[in-house]
Write an enzyme that holds these catalytic residues in place. Structure first.
Site, PDB file in Angstrom:
ATOM      1  N   SER A 378      56.224  66.405   5.419  1.00 15.33           N
ATOM      2  CA  SER A 378      57.457  67.252   4.536  1.00 15.33           C
ATOM      3  C   SER A 378      58.877  67.287   4.943  1.00 15.33           C
ATOM      4  O   SER A 378      58.827  67.065   6.009  1.00 15.33           O
ATOM      5  CB  SER A 378      56.825  68.890   5.165  1.00 15.33           C
ATOM      6  OG  SER A 378      57.806  69.989   5.065  1.00 15.33           O
ATOM      7  N   ARG A 379      59.909  67.040   3.905  1.00 19.12           N
ATOM      8  CA  ARG A 379      61.270  66.663   4.420  1.00 19.12           C
ATOM      9  C   ARG A 379      61.954  68.080   5.232  1.00 19.12           C
ATOM     10  O   ARG A 379      62.980  67.790   5.108  1.00 19.12           O
ATOM     11  CB  ARG A 379      61.581  65.668   3.668  1.00 19.12           C
ATOM     12  CG  ARG A 379      61.314  64.458   2.967  1.00 19.12           C
ATOM     13  CD  ARG A 379      61.840  63.305   2.061  1.00 19.12           C
ATOM     14  NE  ARG A 379      60.957  62.789   1.886  1.00 19.12           N
ATOM     15  CZ  ARG A 379      60.448  62.261   0.616  1.00 19.12           C
ATOM     16  NH1 ARG A 379      59.676  63.147  -0.142  1.00 19.12           N
ATOM     17  NH2 ARG A 379      59.779  61.267   0.444  1.00 19.12           N
ATOM     18  N   VAL A 380      61.089  69.368   4.657  1.00 15.62           N
ATOM     19  CA  VAL A 380      62.009  70.556   5.606  1.00 15.62           C
ATOM     20  C   VAL A 380      61.127  70.744   7.021  1.00 15.62           C
ATOM     21  O   VAL A 380      62.495  70.294   7.741  1.00 15.62           O
ATOM     22  CB  VAL A 380      61.523  71.362   4.962  1.00 15.62           C
ATOM     23  CG1 VAL A 380      62.060  72.407   5.512  1.00 15.62           C
ATOM     24  CG2 VAL A 380      62.257  71.040   3.201  1.00 15.62           C
TER      25      VAL A 380
END
Length: 518
Positions: A378-380
């Site tokens: 997850s790039r968040v």
């Protein structure tokens, strides 16, 4: 008196212009070729790309949309009964773009991509409509993603957290549990319904069997999730144009709720699940080839990337000036034999903010949800995670990845030292702990307690086959005798020294009781 013809001509001209302005004059063309949901029309010289047109057939009006602007003809896709359209039929331009009905009236309903009911319910009472294809909000209209969207799936909320306004891809082969993850996420939103945190869910089924969609609706009804869900269905038996527009229709319905905060109402959050975009790409390829557009890479038209990017770009967390609503997108992509590097999967991976990869080998070995923690990301990340979860699950990914490597090494039958054996034992229990039955989403506090117990070694001496039972009893105990700690954790969502100390005491007391019973 001499009659002046030029004066009479100018008066007549003015009269005609005035009369034409009063009337709503529409351009008219004729169908020259029709078949497979596509029509070629001669005569609509002023038609615009994306404009709605109306076919006047013997069975009534049928709507279509301009897709190709050619030298002599216009290529249109037909929405509705394309078999009613015949060569020579009259076609009128409308000057409008494609729109769908939106609003609260759609909640709990199953509709087609044009917003027409497919269930046995009453006619839709909604006056508001939104354009299907719009430009996504710009950077200035957004804000960073910081609020978590709880899926209720332990492995996802701990290691691959999803934020409100994020686009997270669910990818894997067929029959690996992609839809199950999406449905658990919808069911988990029930705890927020009726609060300011409420999430409206839109499930878009593209190219699926009618029986599969009926099963999904039935499951959502059983768990009371249809109250806040809209199901948009473009079945495999529907024409390709309907499958192509279905995700855009679902997105427009979600955007209605997202923008409510700007009108002074409580901003709502929406979740759109597109199940699945690989079937939409196939439908779009069919349309493009019928419209005689040249196929490009792997026989897909060159703009298939733009097709998905302009859809997923509409997922956002709006700025406070715009009401602070959000639209989260969970697109689903089906891979062939785990080929993540194929054309459509790589396209969507590059558009989204991370992916959850479901692996067939894990699924068939009983690890469900079958999430491969190695390539799922997850790039968040921790920005959209509860503080307590971020604190305890920080090392979980690395521990599990190390366990997988050690497990492969241990299979060679090598002698292992005590520390390595301990790491293997704990890893095996964490894998067992992260298993979860379908349609049983976990409350975030229960997830925190479970993972805390696992990472702090409370399960190290619990036999593998009893991990699930131990967890169930432990959570029942925490909701009963340990309720004060559970409530404090729910209120603060952070693990300070005081709460952690009391949590340790409660878990130690439970463990001692459990050992006595065992």
């Amino acid at each position: 008196m001499k009659i002046r013809t030029d004066e009479i001509t100018s008066v007549i001209k003015q009269e005609i212009e005035q009369y034409a302005a009063e009337l709503e004059v529409s351009e008219v063309g004729r169908v020259v070729e029709v078949g497979d949901g596509i029509a070629r029309i001669y005569g609509l010289s002023k038609a615009m790309a994306g404009e709605l047109v109306e076919f006047q057939t013997s069975e009534g009006g049928v709507m279509g949309q301009v897709m190709n602007l050619e030298e002599d003809t216009v290529g249109c896709v037909i929405y509705g009964d394309y078999l009613a359209v015949k060569e020579g039929d009259v076609v009128r331009s409308t000057g409008r773009l494609l729109e769908v009905p939106v609003g609260e009236a759609l909640l709990g309903r199953v509709v087609n991509p044009l917003g027409e009911p497919l269930d046995d319910g009453p006619a839709l009472d909604t006056s508001e409509r939104r354009k299907l294809d719009i430009i996504a909000p710009g950077i200035a209209e957004r804000q960073p993603v910081t609020e978590p969207l709880q899926t209720g799936v332990k492995a996802i909320d701990a290691m691959i957290p999803i934020g409100r306004g994020q686009r997270e891809l669910i990818i894997g082969d067929r029959k690996t549990g992609k839809t199950a993850v999406a449905l658990d996420t919808i069911i988990n939103q029930k705890q927020y319904w009726g609060t300011p945190e409420a999430v409206v869910c839109i499930y878009v089924a593209v190219g699926q069997k009618e029986s599969t969609v009926a099963g999904v609706v039935e499951k959502l009804k059983q768990h009371g999730a249809m109250d806040y869900t809209i199901v948009v269905n473009a079945a495999s038996s529907d024409p390709a144009p309907m499958q192509y527009i279905a995700p855009y229709a679902g997105c427009a319905m979600g955007e209605y709720f997202m923008w409510q905060g700007k009108d002074g109402k409580t901003p709502k959050h929406a979740l759109c699940i597109y199940d699945d975009l690989s079937k939409q790409a196939v439908a779009y390829r069919q349309l493009s080839l019928l419209l005689r557009r040249p196929p490009g890479r792997e026989a897909y038209p060159g703009d298939v990337f733009y097709l998905h990017s302009r859809l997923l770009e509409r997922a956002t967390k709006l700025s406070d000036e715009n009401g602070g609503g959000s639209l989260t997108a969970l697109p689903v992509i089906e891979t062939q034999e785990g080929d993540v590097s194929a054309y459509i999967p790589t396209n969507v991976i590059s558009i989204t903010d991370g992916q959850i990869y479901l692996e067939p080998e894990l699924f068939f070995s009983g690890v469900r949800p079958a999430i491969n923690v190695g390539i799922s990301v997850s790039r968040v990340g921790g920005n959209a995670q509860v503080k307590a979860m971020k604190k305890i699950a920080g090392s979980l990914r690395l521990d599990l990845a190390a366990f997988r490597e050690l497990e492969a090494f241990a299979q060679l039958g090598t002698e292992l030292d005590a520390a390595t054996q301990k790491q293997l034992d704990r890893g095996a229990r964490m894998v067992e702990l992260l298993k979860q039955p379908q349609y049983v989403p976990f409350h975030v506090v229960d997830q925190i307690i479970s993972i805390y117990a696992g990472t702090k070694g409370y399960l190290d001496d619990v036999p593998l086959d009893k991990v699930s039972g131990f967890e169930k009893e432990m959570l029942n105990y925490m909701r009963g005798s340990g309720r004060a700690v559970w409530d404090d954790l729910d209120k603060s969502r952070a693990l300070n020294d005081d709460i952690e100390g009391r949590l340790k005491d409660a878990l130690s007391t439970f463990k001692a009781d459990w050992k006595q019973k065992a």
